[in-house]
Design a protein around this motif. Sequence first.
Motif, PDB file in Angstrom:
ATOM      1  N   ASP A  22       0.845  -1.209   0.000  1.00 39.46           N
ATOM      2  CA  ASP A  22       0.000   0.000   0.000  1.00 39.46           C
ATOM      3  C   ASP A  22       0.877   1.255   0.000  1.00 39.46           C
ATOM      4  O   ASP A  22       0.606   2.217  -0.719  1.00 39.46           O
ATOM      5  N   LYS A  60       2.428   1.797  -3.368  1.00 47.01           N
ATOM      6  CA  LYS A  60       1.396   2.254  -4.319  1.00 47.01           C
ATOM      7  C   LYS A  60       1.195   3.764  -4.188  1.00 47.01           C
ATOM      8  O   LYS A  60       0.981   4.460  -5.179  1.00 47.01           O
ATOM      9  N   PRO A 118       2.346   5.350  -7.928  1.00 48.12           N
ATOM     10  CA  PRO A 118       1.008   4.874  -8.315  1.00 48.12           C
ATOM     11  C   PRO A 118       1.022   4.010  -9.574  1.00 48.12           C
ATOM     12  O   PRO A 118       0.101   3.215  -9.793  1.00 48.12           O
ATOM     13  N   THR A 155       0.268  -3.636  -7.675  1.00 45.33           N
ATOM     14  CA  THR A 155       0.653  -4.446  -6.507  1.00 45.33           C
ATOM     15  C   THR A 155      -0.344  -5.570  -6.286  1.00 45.33           C
ATOM     16  O   THR A 155      -1.526  -5.424  -6.595  1.00 45.33           O
TER      17      THR A 155
END
Length: 247
Positions: free
Chosen positions: A43, A46, A50, A54
């Motif tokens: 997370d 990410k 971006p 994942t």
Amino acid sequence: MKITENTILITGGTSGIGLAFAEEFIKEGNKVIITGRRGDRLDAIKIKFPEIITKVSDVADSDQRKELAEWVQLHHPGTNILINNAGIQLDADLTNPSNMERVRSEVETNFIAPVHLTSLFIQHLLNKENAAIINITSGLAFVPIAFMPIYCATKAAMHSLTLSLRYQLKDTTIKVFEIIPPSVDTELGHDRREDKSQSHGGIPVHEFIDGALMALKNDTFEAPIGQSVGLREKREILFEHINSRFN
Ligand SMILES: NC(=O)c1ccc[n+]([C@@H]2O[C@H](COP(=O)([O-])OP(=O)(O)OC[C@H]3O[C@@H](n4cnc5c(N)ncnc54)[C@H](OP(=O)(O)O)[C@@H]3O)[C@@H](O)[C@H]2O)c1
């Protein structure tokens, strides 16, 4: 091989070599999918990057390997490169009764998982342009450090496997690479260290990645990086020398 415009699946991208590969491949204009067990890490990655795709997935679990291969081939059908990178490094005292659960988990993660994932991807990769399977082994495949015998044996097995895989695929368009890192400054070995903030040292990860990318660009199919060059060439002499440091 061409290192742009690919779709690349990297197992174990939550830290170290896998994450550094992901960052570099994104810069080079590739689509990159990374996996790992730690969802919180994925997370955070990410948020920072971006563009990176994942997926939480444990390579040591056979069902999760199958699910990963199906998910990737369905949602990212353009995937043309598999990097078998996820790995753990444990110590093991062979003079004491072995904790077989630890042995199994190390062999499953470092050896069985790449064998299985490779077999799950080969049919898919056969149809792809610039297809490749890249196995991350280790200089310790050639000169084991005796206090981590299972780790070194899994890497020696991966070296052998890569030779056979390359041979079996020689009449196809899938290229098979073995990238052989030296000691690289990552989180590897944390599982066996009490102080989790301590690293085992080694070259900076981006220095390693520069060498690895050069090898891929030049189609150097078996590519020792840095000190791994010597480990591969002088394995018997170095075995004594390296292990005497740990007595
Ligand atoms: N660093 C070195 O000195 C060195 C030298 C030679 C070879 N290598 C090899 O390079 C590869 C990468 O290691 P690294 O140095 O980058 O170490 P690292 O920083 O500890 O990274 C290991 C990666 O593997 C993932 N991983 C471990 N077990 C997994 C599992 N069961 N399922 C999915 N992912 C798993 C970890 O993610 P999660 O924990 O989130 O699952 C992490 O992303 C390994 O194969 C290692 O053997 C490293």
